[in-house]
Design a protein around this motif. Structure first.
Motif, PDB file in Angstrom:
ATOM      1  N   THR A  56       0.851  -1.189   0.000  1.00 52.17           N
ATOM      2  CA  THR A  56       0.000   0.000   0.000  1.00 52.17           C
ATOM      3  C   THR A  56       0.884   1.235   0.000  1.00 52.17           C
ATOM      4  O   THR A  56       1.772   1.375   0.842  1.00 52.17           O
ATOM      5  CB  THR A  56      -0.897   0.007   1.250  1.00 52.17           C
ATOM      6  OG1 THR A  56      -1.932  -0.947   1.061  1.00 52.17           O
ATOM      7  CG2 THR A  56      -1.539   1.385   1.474  1.00 52.17           C
ATOM      8  N   ILE A  57       0.609   2.133  -0.961  1.00 53.74           N
ATOM      9  CA  ILE A  57       1.318   3.406  -0.982  1.00 53.74           C
ATOM     10  C   ILE A  57       0.680   4.308   0.062  1.00 53.74           C
ATOM     11  O   ILE A  57      -0.548   4.404   0.153  1.00 53.74           O
ATOM     12  CB  ILE A  57       1.208   4.052  -2.379  1.00 53.74           C
ATOM     13  CG1 ILE A  57       1.841   3.144  -3.427  1.00 53.74           C
ATOM     14  CG2 ILE A  57       1.841   5.444  -2.389  1.00 53.74           C
ATOM     15  CD1 ILE A  57       1.637   3.626  -4.867  1.00 53.74           C
ATOM     16  N   LEU A  58       1.521   4.966   0.856  1.00 53.06           N
ATOM     17  CA  LEU A  58       1.004   5.871   1.880  1.00 53.06           C
ATOM     18  C   LEU A  58       1.537   7.275   1.633  1.00 53.06           C
ATOM     19  O   LEU A  58       2.731   7.512   1.692  1.00 53.06           O
ATOM     20  CB  LEU A  58       1.439   5.398   3.268  1.00 53.06           C
ATOM     21  CG  LEU A  58       0.746   6.090   4.435  1.00 53.06           C
ATOM     22  CD1 LEU A  58      -0.670   5.577   4.611  1.00 53.06           C
ATOM     23  CD2 LEU A  58       1.538   5.894   5.722  1.00 53.06           C
ATOM     24  N   GLN A  62      -6.192  19.758   9.974  1.00 50.70           N
ATOM     25  CA  GLN A  62      -5.330  18.579  10.115  1.00 50.70           C
ATOM     26  C   GLN A  62      -5.247  17.818   8.799  1.00 50.70           C
ATOM     27  O   GLN A  62      -4.175  17.350   8.399  1.00 50.70           O
ATOM     28  CB  GLN A  62      -5.886  17.638  11.191  1.00 50.70           C
ATOM     29  CG  GLN A  62      -5.884  18.211  12.601  1.00 50.70           C
ATOM     30  CD  GLN A  62      -7.201  18.884  12.945  1.00 50.70           C
ATOM     31  OE1 GLN A  62      -7.841  19.493  12.076  1.00 50.70           O
ATOM     32  NE2 GLN A  62      -7.614  18.789  14.196  1.00 50.70           N
ATOM     33  N   ILE A  63      -6.382  17.676   8.134  1.00 54.65           N
ATOM     34  CA  ILE A  63      -6.422  16.932   6.875  1.00 54.65           C
ATOM     35  C   ILE A  63      -5.678  17.718   5.790  1.00 54.65           C
ATOM     36  O   ILE A  63      -4.904  17.149   5.006  1.00 54.65           O
ATOM     37  CB  ILE A  63      -7.886  16.688   6.442  1.00 54.65           C
ATOM     38  CG1 ILE A  63      -8.647  15.901   7.513  1.00 54.65           C
ATOM     39  CG2 ILE A  63      -7.955  15.993   5.082  1.00 54.65           C
ATOM     40  CD1 ILE A  63      -8.110  14.537   7.821  1.00 54.65           C
ATOM     41  N   ARG A  64      -5.874  19.022   5.762  1.00 56.72           N
ATOM     42  CA  ARG A  64      -5.226  19.821   4.710  1.00 56.72           C
ATOM     43  C   ARG A  64      -3.716  19.916   4.917  1.00 56.72           C
ATOM     44  O   ARG A  64      -2.977  20.133   3.980  1.00 56.72           O
ATOM     45  CB  ARG A  64      -5.844  21.226   4.670  1.00 56.72           C
ATOM     46  CG  ARG A  64      -7.290  21.218   4.213  1.00 56.72           C
ATOM     47  CD  ARG A  64      -7.817  22.621   3.980  1.00 56.72           C
ATOM     48  NE  ARG A  64      -7.923  23.401   5.180  1.00 56.72           N
ATOM     49  CZ  ARG A  64      -9.008  23.466   5.965  1.00 56.72           C
ATOM     50  NH1 ARG A  64     -10.089  22.769   5.656  1.00 56.72           N
ATOM     51  NH2 ARG A  64      -9.016  24.225   7.038  1.00 56.72           N
ATOM     52  N   LEU A  70     -17.308  25.515  -6.389  1.00 56.87           N
ATOM     53  CA  LEU A  70     -18.358  25.610  -5.375  1.00 56.87           C
ATOM     54  C   LEU A  70     -18.709  24.195  -4.928  1.00 56.87           C
ATOM     55  O   LEU A  70     -18.778  23.273  -5.750  1.00 56.87           O
ATOM     56  CB  LEU A  70     -19.614  26.281  -5.937  1.00 56.87           C
ATOM     57  CG  LEU A  70     -19.596  27.814  -6.125  1.00 56.87           C
ATOM     58  CD1 LEU A  70     -18.725  28.215  -7.313  1.00 56.87           C
ATOM     59  CD2 LEU A  70     -21.024  28.325  -6.329  1.00 56.87           C
ATOM     60  N   LYS A  71     -18.935  24.051  -3.645  1.00 56.24           N
ATOM     61  CA  LYS A  71     -19.200  22.713  -3.085  1.00 56.24           C
ATOM     62  C   LYS A  71     -20.330  22.793  -2.069  1.00 56.24           C
ATOM     63  O   LYS A  71     -20.281  23.607  -1.155  1.00 56.24           O
ATOM     64  CB  LYS A  71     -17.928  22.200  -2.429  1.00 56.24           C
ATOM     65  CG  LYS A  71     -18.096  21.051  -1.440  1.00 56.24           C
ATOM     66  CD  LYS A  71     -16.742  20.598  -0.918  1.00 56.24           C
ATOM     67  CE  LYS A  71     -16.851  19.770   0.349  1.00 56.24           C
ATOM     68  NZ  LYS A  71     -15.516  19.382   0.857  1.00 56.24           N
ATOM     69  N   ILE A  72     -21.330  21.959  -2.253  1.00 56.41           N
ATOM     70  CA  ILE A  72     -22.446  21.909  -1.302  1.00 56.41           C
ATOM     71  C   ILE A  72     -22.231  20.780  -0.307  1.00 56.41           C
ATOM     72  O   ILE A  72     -21.966  19.641  -0.694  1.00 56.41           O
ATOM     73  CB  ILE A  72     -23.783  21.649  -2.025  1.00 56.41           C
ATOM     74  CG1 ILE A  72     -24.135  22.820  -2.942  1.00 56.41           C
ATOM     75  CG2 ILE A  72     -24.907  21.419  -1.013  1.00 56.41           C
ATOM     76  CD1 ILE A  72     -25.393  22.580  -3.760  1.00 56.41           C
TER      77      ILE A  72
HETATM   78  C1  LIG Z   1     -11.709  13.825   8.308  1.00 53.79           C
HETATM   79  C2  LIG Z   1     -11.502  13.703   6.827  1.00 53.79           C
HETATM   80  C3  LIG Z   1     -12.069  14.655   6.014  1.00 53.79           C
HETATM   81  C4  LIG Z   1     -11.891  14.579   4.632  1.00 53.79           C
HETATM   82  N1  LIG Z   1     -12.471  15.530   3.866  1.00 53.79           N
HETATM   83  C5  LIG Z   1     -12.307  15.480   2.522  1.00 53.79           C
HETATM   84  C6  LIG Z   1     -12.879  16.464   1.683  1.00 53.79           C
HETATM   85  O1  LIG Z   1     -13.531  17.395   2.154  1.00 53.79           O
HETATM   86  N2  LIG Z   1     -12.708  16.368   0.354  1.00 53.79           N
HETATM   87  C7  LIG Z   1     -11.959  15.349  -0.204  1.00 53.79           C
HETATM   88  O2  LIG Z   1     -11.812  15.321  -1.412  1.00 53.79           O
HETATM   89  N3  LIG Z   1     -11.416  14.400   0.563  1.00 53.79           N
HETATM   90  C8  LIG Z   1     -11.559  14.433   1.899  1.00 53.79           C
HETATM   91  N4  LIG Z   1     -11.000  13.462   2.691  1.00 53.79           N
HETATM   92  C9  LIG Z   1     -10.283  12.362   2.039  1.00 53.79           C
HETATM   93  C10 LIG Z   1      -8.778  12.560   1.914  1.00 53.79           C
HETATM   94  O3  LIG Z   1      -8.311  13.499   2.844  1.00 53.79           O
HETATM   95  C11 LIG Z   1      -8.373  13.046   0.538  1.00 53.79           C
HETATM   96  O4  LIG Z   1      -8.837  12.155  -0.438  1.00 53.79           O
HETATM   97  C12 LIG Z   1      -6.865  13.198   0.428  1.00 53.79           C
HETATM   98  O5  LIG Z   1      -6.566  13.901  -0.720  1.00 53.79           O
HETATM   99  C13 LIG Z   1      -6.128  11.881   0.376  1.00 53.79           C
HETATM  100  O6  LIG Z   1      -4.742  12.148   0.267  1.00 53.79           O
HETATM  101  P1  LIG Z   1      -3.673  11.417   1.168  1.00 53.79           P
HETATM  102  O7  LIG Z   1      -2.346  11.987   0.788  1.00 53.79           O
HETATM  103  O8  LIG Z   1      -4.007  11.531   2.589  1.00 53.79           O
HETATM  104  O9  LIG Z   1      -3.844   9.944   0.643  1.00 53.79           O
HETATM  105  P2  LIG Z   1      -3.504   8.546   1.332  1.00 53.79           P
HETATM  106  O10 LIG Z   1      -4.504   8.229   2.345  1.00 53.79           O
HETATM  107  O11 LIG Z   1      -2.079   8.484   1.732  1.00 53.79           O
HETATM  108  O12 LIG Z   1      -3.710   7.629   0.077  1.00 53.79           O
HETATM  109  C14 LIG Z   1      -4.974   7.475  -0.518  1.00 53.79           C
HETATM  110  C15 LIG Z   1      -4.914   6.370  -1.561  1.00 53.79           C
HETATM  111  O13 LIG Z   1      -4.133   6.775  -2.640  1.00 53.79           O
HETATM  112  C16 LIG Z   1      -3.003   5.934  -2.789  1.00 53.79           C
HETATM  113  N5  LIG Z   1      -1.901   6.851  -3.133  1.00 53.79           N
HETATM  114  C17 LIG Z   1      -1.518   7.940  -2.406  1.00 53.79           C
HETATM  115  N6  LIG Z   1      -0.565   8.595  -3.067  1.00 53.79           N
HETATM  116  C18 LIG Z   1      -0.351   7.938  -4.232  1.00 53.79           C
HETATM  117  C19 LIG Z   1       0.508   8.157  -5.336  1.00 53.79           C
HETATM  118  N7  LIG Z   1       1.344   9.193  -5.368  1.00 53.79           N
HETATM  119  N8  LIG Z   1       0.467   7.283  -6.362  1.00 53.79           N
HETATM  120  C20 LIG Z   1      -0.400   6.233  -6.332  1.00 53.79           C
HETATM  121  N9  LIG Z   1      -1.224   5.982  -5.319  1.00 53.79           N
HETATM  122  C21 LIG Z   1      -1.199   6.823  -4.267  1.00 53.79           C
HETATM  123  C22 LIG Z   1      -2.870   5.207  -1.498  1.00 53.79           C
HETATM  124  O14 LIG Z   1      -2.282   3.936  -1.647  1.00 53.79           O
HETATM  125  C23 LIG Z   1      -4.306   5.105  -1.063  1.00 53.79           C
HETATM  126  O15 LIG Z   1      -4.927   4.058  -1.724  1.00 53.79           O
HETATM  127  C24 LIG Z   1     -11.143  13.518   4.064  1.00 53.79           C
HETATM  128  C25 LIG Z   1     -10.569  12.562   4.901  1.00 53.79           C
HETATM  129  C26 LIG Z   1     -10.736  12.650   6.279  1.00 53.79           C
HETATM  130  C27 LIG Z   1     -10.109  11.621   7.139  1.00 53.79           C
END
Ligand SMILES: Cc1cc2nc3c(=O)[nH]c(=O)nc-3n(C[C@H](O)[C@H](O)[C@H](O)COP(=O)(O)OP(=O)(O)OC[C@H]3O[C@@H](n4cnc5c(N)ncnc54)[C@H](O)[C@@H]3O)c2cc1C
Lengths: 760, 283
Positions: free
Chosen positions: B23-25, B98-100, B175-177
Motif C-alpha cells: 500500500t502506498i502511503l 489537520q487533513i489539509r 463551489l461545493k455543497i
Molecule cells: C476527516 C476527513 C475529512 C476529509 N475531507 C475530505 C474532503 O472534504 N474532500 C476530499 O476530497 N477528501 C476528503 N477526505 C479524504 C482525503 O483526505 C483526501 O482524499 C486526500 O486527498 C487523500 O490524500 P492522502 O495523501 O491523505 O492519501 P492517502 O490516504 O495516503 O492515500 C490514498 C490512496 O491513494 C493511494 N496513493 C496515495 N498517493 C499515491 C501516489 N502518489 N500514487 C499512487 N497511489 C497513491 C494510497 O495507496 C491510497 O490508496 C477527508 C478525509 C478525512 C479523514
C-alpha cells in the motif's frame, strides 16, 4: 488543635473556591495534557480483549450458531453465547426485555449474538468472522405509525406504553383552531469516548470488578449481577473515565459480555467499541410523529391543546416507558392550558433501540408545541413573543397533569431575557459567516435572514413515583475532607461542584472525592434528568453540614461553651465571644468526624392510567431561546448566526460550568435542527460514522448569548436547579422557527435538510 | 506489517515492482481510515514521506507541475493559489486543517472517489497525470484516470508522480455543497475554468457521477455566449446564465443516497453552475 489564642481572631479566610465561583475542573489540566485516564486507556498486564459479534440484520431468525471455528483460532480464549448466561437471560432499565445475547431471533441491526475474548484485537476480529451464524431473514417492522398493529416484534408486544392525558373540559372549543403534524428524526448522543471498560475477575471468590464509563453504577450493578447469577455485592462497578454520555450510557452495553468473558477465561477482559459499533451499540433519541390541534380565544389565550404523539422505541424498551411519560406531560409546553387531550404512545419496531437522550421526550414535543404557538400567532396576527408571554406558566398554575406548579417558574423572565439582546448585525463577507461556509456557494442576493423564538420546559429528577435516592458520606480528619458519592461524572462537572460545596461548608479546599464505586457507598441514582447537582449535590451538602455540626459540638465541648454560642457560617466556626474563629475543617485536630446519609426528594406519584392526572413531578426547569439564521433560500443551506437564551438555573453554583452546559446543549439543539440524524433504510443504519453523522463544527456553532435567571429553588443545594437538559429543549424549535421565518416554508420536520428548503 | 521509507522515486518504483501488493502511503488521510476499519489489511506499506521530489511543484511557462504529495495547505497558501485559484479553492474545502496539512492531490486522485474535491477542478483544467513504474512513465488525462467509483486505471506497481495543468488564464471557480459549513463530504460540487486566451469554458462536476464528468454542451454554449473582450468577459443576456445552469445540471447523473437526493443534487448543480458563471463574468 488549631484554634486561636484567647482574645485574638484569625485572619485566615476560606479559599475563594466555594459555590458561586467559576472554579476550574480538578481534572482540567490532566484532560488538556492527555494524562487523564479515560476508560479506553484502561490496561492490565494479563488482560485479554473482548469483542461483540452482532447481527447484520434488523430482523431474522437465528437458525444456528457455530463457535467452533473461532475457538480453533490460536489466541482465542473464549467465545460466549446465550448458552453461557448463568443468570437472567434478559436485562433492561425499566422492563427486562433485552437479551444479553440473542438466542432465537434478532430484532435490530447490531444486536449482540456472541462475544469473543482473545489475546489481541486483531485476533478478535478474525474470530468474529469465524463464528458461523446462520440467519433466516424476516421482514422488519420499521414504520412507527403502523407498528402498533404490525406483527409483534417482541413477545411483550409492539406498544411499550400509552399515556393518555384528559385535563379539564375535553370538549372545549376555541375561537380559533390551528393544526399541524410534525416529525423529528433520530438523533444520536455522539459522545466522544465510545463505550469501553474492563472486567476483572477476583481471585478465588467468584466475584468480579467492572470498570466502566457509565451514568449509573448501581443500576448497572443490579442488572449485571442478575444476568451473571451473582449476589449484587459480588459485582463491584467502578467508574472509569467517561468521555461524555448524554443519555447513551444509561443502558447496559458490553457490561455483561465483558464479565462473562472474564469469568470464562479467569483473566481481565477489556472491551472497547469502535465508532461504527458505538452507533449500533447504544440507544438514540426517539424519532417522533406528532399531530397537534391548538384552540385559542380571539385574543390569543390557549383554550385547549390536543395532541397525538407516536415515538419509535426501536426493538427494546430501554427507558421508553419514561420517555413517553415525559412526552405526554410536557406536550403542551410551558403555558397555561386549561384543557388538554393528549395521547402519547411508544411503539416497538426493528429500528435501532431508542432511550435516554438529553431532554428525554420533552425535546420532541417542544418542537411540536412551539411550531403550533407560531402558527397560532400567525393566525391571530400576533407577535410570537406576545402570545408566549400572554400564556406563560407561573408558579401556582395547574399543569395538564393536574399537578400544581409549585416551584419557581420564571417563564416570562426567560422569554424576556432571550429577547432583550440586540439583534446581531448583517453578517460580513467571510465565507464562514455565509450559509454554505467553506464551500463558497453563497450568493448574497439569495440569502435571507430569519428570527425565531421558542420556549421549553421539563421536569428535573425522576418522576412518576420512582424511588430516586442518593447517598453521600463526608469525613473530616486533620483538616482533610474526604467525600464518597457514587454519582457518575460524565463530564458535567459534579467533581467540581462537590468540592465547592465542601469549601463553602467546611472552609477548606483540601477535599478529595473518592472514585465512584458500588463497593464504597449506596446508589447516587442516575447522572441524568438534570438531577446530580440537585440531588447528590444536596446529599453532599447535607453530609458536610452534619460534619460541620459535629465540629460545632466538639468546639463547644473543647472550649467549654454552650453549643448555641458556637456558630458555623460560610465555612467558619466562631464562638460568640470571638475566642474561636477558625475554618471549620481546621477547628479540631486528631478527631475523625464522619457523616453518611441518604437523600430523597419529595415523593412523586404515578399518573392515572386513564386520565394521566397525578402529582408526578419533583421540580421543573425552563428556558427560552431566540435564534437568528441566514438561509441561502435557493440552495437550502443554513448558517445559524446567533442563539440567545434566558435559562432558569436556580442559583449558578459554578457560572462557567453552567455556561458550558448551555453552550453544549445549544450546539446539540442546533445540530438536531439542521444536520444531526441517524438515517435508517429498512432498519439498517446508513451513517454510523462521524463522516456521515454530521455534528456542528466550530463554524456551524452560532454565537451564544446567555442570561442566567437566578431564582433559588427550594430543595436544591444553595438554591441550585438542574441545568443540563434545559438548553436542548427549545434551541431546536427556535432555529426551525427562524428558518421558517427566512423561507416562508412550513418545515414540519427536523433536522431540516437542504432539499426541504430548496425544493420545498 | 513492513513499512518502507524510500527517499527517491526510483527507489519507490523498485519497491513497488518487487511488492506490487504494497500500500502506498502519502498523507494517509484515506489509507489510514481504510486500515483502521479493516477494509484493507496491508502486509506492507511504502511511505512517500521521505520522497522529497514528489513534494515539490514548479511553474514553467504556462504550465504548473504539481508533485503528487504537495499537501493542500501549500496549494492554498503559496504562489500556486494565484496560478490555479480553482484548485486552491477546492483545497480550502477539503476536511479540516489537520487533513489539509497532510492530505495530497495524489492521494485524492488515487482514491478516485466521486466526492474527491480536486477531481472536478483537475478535470476542468484538462490536467495530465504523470504515472511512473519501473517500466517507464505514462501520461493519462484525469478524466481517463478514474473510471468508476473509487476505480482507477493505476496498476498496482504504479505511482502518481505529478499532475500538470495550465496556469490560470481567466477566472476559475469551485463551489461545493455540504449540509455542514465546513469539514463535510461534498453532496455536489462544480468547477468552472475559463480560459480567456483560448476563449474556452470548461465545467466539471463532483459527486453526481461515478467518474469525473465534463459538461461539453454547456461549455460550448457558454463559450458561444460570452462577450470576450480584452479587458474581461461579460455575459450580456442574463438568461444565458440560467440556461447554462440547467444545461450543466442535465449533464449530471446523480443518485439518491444517505447524504442527499438525486433531485436536490441536480438542483444544486444548476444553481452552482449559474452562480459560478455569474461570478466569473462579473468580477
Ligand atoms: C476527516 C476527513 C475529512 C476529509 N475531507 C475530505 C474532503 O472534504 N474532500 C476530499 O476530497 N477528501 C476528503 N477526505 C479524504 C482525503 O483526505 C483526501 O482524499 C486526500 O486527498 C487523500 O490524500 P492522502 O495523501 O491523505 O492519501 P492517502 O490516504 O495516503 O492515500 C490514498 C490512496 O491513494 C493511494 N496513493 C496515495 N498517493 C499515491 C501516489 N502518489 N500514487 C499512487 N497511489 C497513491 C494510497 O495507496 C491510497 O490508496 C477527508 C478525509 C478525512 C479523514
Amino acid at each position: 488543635m488549631t484554634d486561636t489564642s484567647a482574645g485574638s481572631t484569625t485572619t485566615i479566610n476560606p479559599p475563594a473556591t466555594g459555590v458561586g465561583n467559576s472554579v476550574d475542573r480538578p481534572d482540567a489540566s490532566a484532560k488538556v495534557l492527555g494524562s487523564f485516564e479515560f476508560s479506553n486507556d484502561l490496561n492490565h498486564e494479563r488482560m485479554l480483549w473482548g469483542a461483540t459479534i452482532r447481527s447484520p440484520h434488523p430482523s431474522a431468525r437465528i437458525v444456528s450458531i457455530n463457535v467452533a471455528p473461532a475457538l480453533a483460532i490460536p489466541g482465542v480464549a473464549a467465545v460466549v453465547t446465550h448458552h453461557d448466561v448463568p443468570g437472567s437471560p434478559v436485562y433492561g432499565l425499566i422492563s427486562h426485555d433485552q437479551p444479553v445475547f440473542a438466542s432465537d431471533v434478532v430484532r435490530y441491526q447490531g444486536e449482540p449474538v456472541a462475544a469473543v475474548a482473545a489475546d489481541h484485537p486483531d485476533t478478535c476480529r478474525r474470530a468474529m468472522v469465524a463464528v458461523e451464524v446462520v440467519y433466516e431473514v424476516t421482514e422488519p417492522v420499521v414504520d412507527l405509525l403502523t407498528a402498533a398493529t404490525a406483527k409483534p416484534v417482541h413477545p411483550d408486544g409492539n406498544v411499550v406504553r400509552r399515556v393518555p392525558i384528559r385535563f379539564g373540559d375535553v370538549d372545549a372549543v376555541g375561537d380559533i383552531v390551528v393544526e399541524g403534524t410534525y416529525e423529528m428524526g433520530m438523533q444520536d448522543q455522539a459522545f466522544m469516548g465510545p463505550e469501553s471498560g474492563m472486567a476483572v475477575p477476583a481471585a478465588g471468590d467468584g466475584s468480579i470488578d467492572l470498570y466502566v464509563a457509565t451514568q449509573w453504577l448501581h443500576e448497572d450493578r443490579d442488572q449485571v449481577a442478575d444476568c451473571l447469577g451473582l449476589a449484587r455485592d459480588d459485582v463491584r462497578i467502578h467508574l472509569a473515565g467517561t468521555g461524555g454520555a448524554f443519555g447513551a450510557r444509561e443502558d447496559v452495553s458490553f457490561h455483561v459480555h465483558a464479565c462473562l468473558l472474564a469469568q470464562h477465561t479467569n483473566r481481565p477482559v477489556k472491551m472497547q467499541y469502535r465508532r461504527d459499533e458505538s452507533f449500533l451499540g447504544h440507544v438514540h433519541r426517539h424519532p417522533a410523529h406528532m399531530t397537534y390541534r391548538h384552540h385559542a380565544t380571539n385574543d390569543g389565550r390557549l383554550v385547549k391543546v390536543e395532541c397525538d404523539i407516536v415515538l419509535d422505541g426501536g426493538a427494546y424498551a430501554s427507558s421508553s416507558f419514561a420517555v413517553c411519560g415525559n412526552a405526554a406531560r410536557f406536550a403542551a409546553g410551558p403555558y397555561k392550558v386549561p384543557n388538554a387531550v393528549v395521547n402519547a404512545s411508544v411503539v416497538r419496531t426493528n429500528n435501532p433501540p431508542c432511550g435516554a437522550m438529553r431532554g428525554f421526550g420533552a425535546v420532541q414535543v417542544c418542537f411540536g408545541h412551539e411550531a403550533q404557538m407560531d402558527k397560532l400567532a400567525a393566525a391571530l396576527d400576533m407577535d410570537p413573543l406576545e402570545i408566549r408571554l400572554l400564556n406563560a406558566l407561573e408558579t401556582g398554575d395547574r399543569l395538564i397533569t393536574g399537578q400544581i406548579l409549585d416551584g419557581v417558574a420564571p417563564v416570562r423572565e426567560c422569554i424576556e431575557a432571550a429577547a432583550a439582546f440586540p439583534l446581531p448585525p448583517i453578517s460580513g463577507n467571510d465565507v464562514f459567516d455565509q450559509p454554505g461556509g467553506a464551500g463558497r456557494t453563497a450568493d448574497p442576493l439569495a440569502v435571507r435572514r430569519g428570527v425565531g423564538f421558542a420556549v421549553g420546559f421539563k421536569n428535573a429528577a425522576f418522576a412518576e413515583g420512582f424511588v430516586d435516592d442518593t447517598h453521600a458520606r463526608c469525613r473530616l480528619e486533620n483538616g482533610q475532607v474526604t467525600l464518597w458519592c457514587a454519582a457518575a461524572e460524565v463530564g458535567q462537572g459534579f467533581v467540581t461542584i462537590v468540592r465547592q460545596i465542601a469549601v463553602s461548608t467546611l472552609g477548606t479546599d483540601r477535599v478529595e472525592l473518592m472514585r465512584a464505586s458500588t463497593a464504597d457507598i449506596g446508589s447516587a441514582g442516575s447522572t441524568s434528568a438534570s438531577r446530580q447537582t440537585y440531588m447528590s449535590g444536596a446529599a453532599v451538602l447535607k453530609a458536610c453540614e452534619e460534619v460541620a455540626e459535629q465540629v460545632r459540638l466538639a468546639i463547644a465541648a473543647t472550649h467549654d461553651v454552650a453549643p448555641e454560642l458556637v456558630t458555623i457560617e460560610g465555612g467558619r466556626a466562631r464562638t460568640i465571644d470571638g475566642r474561636v474563629d477558625v475554618i471549620v475543617a481546621d477547628a479540631i485536630a486528631d478527631v475523625r468526624f464522619e457523616a453518611e446519609l441518604r437523600h430523597m426528594h419529595r415523593e412523586t406519584y404515578p399518573l392515572d392510567e386513564e386520565t394521566g392526572q397525578g402529582d408526578c413531578d419533583v421540580t421543573w426547569i425552563f428556558a427560552a431561546h431566540r435564534a437568528v439564521v441566514d438561509v441561502d433560500v435557493e440552495l437550502g443551506l443554513v448558517k445559524v448566526v446567533e442563539v440567545t437564551t434566558g435559562q432558569d438555573v436556580g442559583v449558578a453554583l459554578n457560572p462557567l460550568h453552567v455556561i458550558g452546559q448551555i453552550e453544549g446543549g445549544i450546539s446539540q439543539g442546533v445540530g438536531l435542527a439542521v444536520m444531526e440524524e441517524i438515517i435508517t433504510d429498512v432498519g439498517l443504519v446508513r451513517n454510523p460514522s462521524f463522516t456521515d453523522y454530521l455534528l456542528p463544527t466550530m463554524v456551524d456553532m452560532p454565537d451564544v448569548r446567555i442570561t442566567l435567571i437566578e431564582q433559588p429553588e427550594e430543595g436544591g443545594p444553595f438554591g441550585a436547579k438542574g441545568v443540563g437538559e434545559t438548553p436542548s429543549l427549545s434551541s431546536t424549535p427556535a432555529v426551525a422557527a427562524a428558518v421558517r421565518a427566512a423561507t416562508g416554508l412550513e418545515l414540519t420536520r427536523v433536522p431540516i435538510k437542504p432539499q426541504d428548503i430548496a425544493l420545498g | 506489517m513492513t513499512v518502507s521509507m524510500p527517499s527517491s522515486v526510483d527507489e519507490t518504483l523498485r519497491l513497488l515492482s518487487d511488492d506490487p501488493a504494497a500500500t502506498i502511503l502519502a498523507g494517509g488521510t484515506d489509507a489510514m481510515v481504510e486500515i483502521n476499519y479493516e477494509h484493507r489489511r496491508p502486509a506492507s506499506v511504502v511511505s512517500l514521506r521521505r520522497v522529497n521530489e514528489l513534494a515539490t511543484w514548479s511553474i514553467d511557462g504556462g504550465t504548473v507541475r504539481l508533485g503528487a504529495t504537495v499537501p493542500y495547505v501549500e496549494i492554498m497558501n503559496s504562489e500556486l493559489a494565484a496560478a490555479s485559484p480553482g484548485l486552491a479553492q477546492a483545497s480550502r474545502t477539503v476536511g479540516s486543517s489537520q487533513i489539509r496539512n497532510t492530505g495530497t492531490v495524489g492521494g485524492n486522485l488515487a482514491t478516485g472517489s466521486p466526492a474527491g474535491d480536486t477531481i472536478p477542478v483537475l478535470a476542468a483544467l484538462d490536467a495530465i497525470v504523470e504515472i511512473a513504474s519501473v517500466r517507464g512513465i505514462r501520461e493519462v488525462a484525469v478524466v481517463d484516470l478514474i473510471v468508476g467509483v473509487k476505480r482507477t486505471v493505476l496498476e498496482p506497481d504504479e505511482l502518481i508522480v505529478a499532475i500538470r495543468f495550465p496556469v490560470a488564464s481567466g477566472p476559475q471557480e469551485f463551489l461545493k455543497i455540504g449540509p455542514r459549513n465546513a469539514m463535510v463530504i461534498s453532496v455536489a460540487s462544480c468547477a468552472l475554468v475559463i480560459n480567456q486566451a483560448e476563449r474556452s469554458v470548461a465545467c466539471a462536476l463532483g459527486s453526481v457521477s461515478p467518474a469525473p464528468l465534463r459538461c461539453g454542451d454547456a461549455e460550448e454554449f457558454a463559450a458561444a455566449n460570452i462577450d470576450w473582450t480584452s479587458d474581461g468577459i461579460r455575459i450580456t443576456d442574463p438568461r444565458t446564465l440560467e440556461t447554462f445552469g440547467s444545461m450543466v445540471a442535465d449533464a449530471a447523473s446523480p443518485i439518491d443516497d444517505h447524504r442527499s437526493t438525486a433531485a436536490y443534487r441536480k438542483h444544486g448543480i444548476a444553481v452552482m453552475a449559474r452562480r459560478a458563471l455569474t461570478r466569473a463574468t462579473t468580477s
